[in-house]
Scaffold this active site. Sequence first.
Site, mmCIF file in Angstrom:
data_model
loop_
_atom_site.group_PDB
_atom_site.id
_atom_site.type_symbol
_atom_site.label_atom_id
_atom_site.label_comp_id
_atom_site.label_asym_id
_atom_site.label_seq_id
_atom_site.Cartn_x
_atom_site.Cartn_y
_atom_site.Cartn_z
ATOM 1 N N HIS A 19 -11.059 79.822 10.995
ATOM 2 C CA HIS A 19 -12.060 80.224 9.974
ATOM 3 C C HIS A 19 -11.367 80.295 8.614
ATOM 4 O O HIS A 19 -10.618 81.225 8.339
ATOM 5 C CB HIS A 19 -12.664 81.586 10.313
ATOM 6 C CG HIS A 19 -13.762 81.995 9.379
ATOM 7 N ND1 HIS A 19 -15.007 82.380 9.813
ATOM 8 C CD2 HIS A 19 -13.820 82.068 8.029
ATOM 9 C CE1 HIS A 19 -15.770 82.669 8.779
ATOM 10 N NE2 HIS A 19 -15.057 82.498 7.664
ATOM 11 N N HIS A 21 -11.649 79.339 4.180
ATOM 12 C CA HIS A 21 -12.324 78.845 2.965
ATOM 13 C C HIS A 21 -11.297 78.113 2.122
ATOM 14 O O HIS A 21 -10.334 78.723 1.651
ATOM 15 C CB HIS A 21 -12.930 80.010 2.178
ATOM 16 C CG HIS A 21 -13.978 80.738 2.946
ATOM 17 N ND1 HIS A 21 -15.303 80.379 2.914
ATOM 18 C CD2 HIS A 21 -13.891 81.772 3.829
ATOM 19 C CE1 HIS A 21 -15.995 81.178 3.714
ATOM 20 N NE2 HIS A 21 -15.157 82.029 4.293
ATOM 21 N N LYS A 105 -22.410 76.261 10.775
ATOM 22 C CA LYS A 105 -22.237 77.654 10.347
ATOM 23 C C LYS A 105 -23.562 78.266 9.930
ATOM 24 O O LYS A 105 -24.292 77.708 9.108
ATOM 25 C CB LYS A 105 -21.257 77.696 9.162
ATOM 26 C CG LYS A 105 -21.036 79.083 8.559
ATOM 27 C CD LYS A 105 -20.217 79.984 9.468
ATOM 28 C CE LYS A 105 -20.189 81.429 8.982
ATOM 29 N NZ LYS A 105 -19.072 81.754 8.148
ATOM 30 N N HIS A 142 -22.006 84.157 10.690
ATOM 31 C CA HIS A 142 -21.724 85.319 9.839
ATOM 32 C C HIS A 142 -22.713 86.386 10.307
ATOM 33 O O HIS A 142 -23.900 86.337 9.971
ATOM 34 C CB HIS A 142 -21.918 84.983 8.356
ATOM 35 C CG HIS A 142 -21.590 86.148 7.466
ATOM 36 N ND1 HIS A 142 -20.454 86.211 6.693
ATOM 37 C CD2 HIS A 142 -22.215 87.335 7.275
ATOM 38 C CE1 HIS A 142 -20.409 87.367 6.054
ATOM 39 N NE2 HIS A 142 -21.472 88.069 6.395
ATOM 40 N N HIS A 180 -15.207 86.680 12.114
ATOM 41 C CA HIS A 180 -14.606 87.851 11.446
ATOM 42 C C HIS A 180 -15.237 89.173 11.871
ATOM 43 O O HIS A 180 -15.812 89.882 11.051
ATOM 44 C CB HIS A 180 -14.633 87.686 9.923
ATOM 45 C CG HIS A 180 -15.914 87.139 9.341
ATOM 46 N ND1 HIS A 180 -17.149 87.646 9.615
ATOM 47 C CD2 HIS A 180 -16.132 86.111 8.487
ATOM 48 C CE1 HIS A 180 -18.072 86.964 8.962
ATOM 49 N NE2 HIS A 180 -17.470 86.017 8.278
ATOM 50 N N ASP A 253 -10.290 83.854 7.666
ATOM 51 C CA ASP A 253 -11.315 84.052 6.633
ATOM 52 C C ASP A 253 -10.655 84.187 5.255
ATOM 53 O O ASP A 253 -11.173 84.885 4.380
ATOM 54 C CB ASP A 253 -12.197 85.272 6.922
ATOM 55 C CG ASP A 253 -13.481 85.266 6.095
ATOM 56 O OD1 ASP A 253 -13.854 84.194 5.587
ATOM 57 O OD2 ASP A 253 -14.100 86.331 5.949
HETATM 58 O O1 DOR Z 1 -15.313 88.044 2.161
HETATM 59 C C1 DOR Z 1 -15.865 86.972 2.336
HETATM 60 N N1 DOR Z 1 -15.650 85.919 1.516
HETATM 61 N N2 DOR Z 1 -16.722 86.849 3.349
HETATM 62 C C2 DOR Z 1 -17.478 85.764 3.510
HETATM 63 O O2 DOR Z 1 -18.278 85.763 4.404
HETATM 64 C C3 DOR Z 1 -17.398 84.639 2.550
HETATM 65 C C4 DOR Z 1 -16.130 84.617 1.841
HETATM 66 C C5 DOR Z 1 -16.148 83.713 0.636
HETATM 67 O O3 DOR Z 1 -16.541 82.556 0.757
HETATM 68 O O4 DOR Z 1 -15.751 84.163 -0.449
HETATM 69 ZN ZN ZN Z 2 -15.680 83.267 5.839
#
Ligand code: DOR
Ligand code: ZN
Length: 353
Positions: A19, A21, A105, A142, A180, A253
Amino acid sequence: MNIDPELGKITLRQPDDWHLHLRDGELMKHVLPATASIFRRAIVMPNLNPPIASIQAANEYRKRILSSIPKGVSFTPLMTAYLTDNSSSAVLEKGYREGVFVAAKLYPANSTTNSEEGVSDLRNIDSVFETMERIGMPLLIHGEVTDTEIDIFDREAAFIERCLVPLLVSFPELKVVLEHITTEDAVQFVKQSSSKIAATITAHHLHINRNAMFNGGLRSDFYCLPVAKREHHRLALRKAATSGLPCFFLGTDSAPHERRMKESSCGCAGIFSAPFAIQSYAEVFDQEGALDRLESFSSEFGAIFYGMPLNQSSITLIKKPHLVPDVYPLKSESNFLVPFHAGETLNWTVSEQ
Ligand code: DOR
Ligand code: ZN
């Protein structure tokens, strides 16, 4: 896996991040090496603006990621499709069968960063769930309700009861990763579910409880979604992660937001943990006396759940204290990221050889 307690040295199968970003453009170029230098593969979240919702968008995004990987580094981005109220079963099936999408997702609309185009009511996409169940495509969730009358600290537990349980009654064969997880409720739910249900656990939710956001003042660096919960929840997560149960595996995450986006009147949710993620998990497993279970959690259970081969490469961790820098630089000095554990000393270092 090889543990040498005398030397304080562990060699483990190269981990994957289930997971992540990565963002896009300049920011992606800056953060990608932090992950690609340690992790062999990563599930890349599709919550860009606009979201990655088509086969073409995923293919193009994957190409941009591949062209940004530092020379000599082997890293495979695993792409996901962003579900909306209008998602097409045919597109998802085609994308999955062609190997473009590894999973889809589900962001409940307005639950987190760039989730405005997410799903407003799960019943709107029943036909998508039906298709995913039939073809074995994992649904990544999520898991938070967004109703304003539900306390933010109760949103995960409420999602499980109100949304996830009914979803699984309707689609019992659907493969689901509850992403998460932050609560004892989620740990219990996943543990008592079938082997089709798994959960990722972040490093930050193993280290902090909700006090971290208010420690001597408002600390936006510790604000993420789902928010960290009470201490008993953190302890339940540590127990789950180190349990050796295959339904719990690593997903950082890691979610970079530039400093000015974190420190504003409406700061963004996200903790940038990629640069010291494996060291951060190692710290927890060491503290819990479970270093022998670090490899299965970080490098095996996820791949097994997704039906992918295990990595054959390895990394070595050495017990050697090091200070995490306050800042992860970007292009200009006024614009930077703050890594998780900034200013703290971590006890495990990744060996360069
Ligand atoms: O803290 C987070 N940041 N939780 C999420 O679900 C998305 C992520 C983000 O893309 O910034
Ligand atoms: Zn995330």
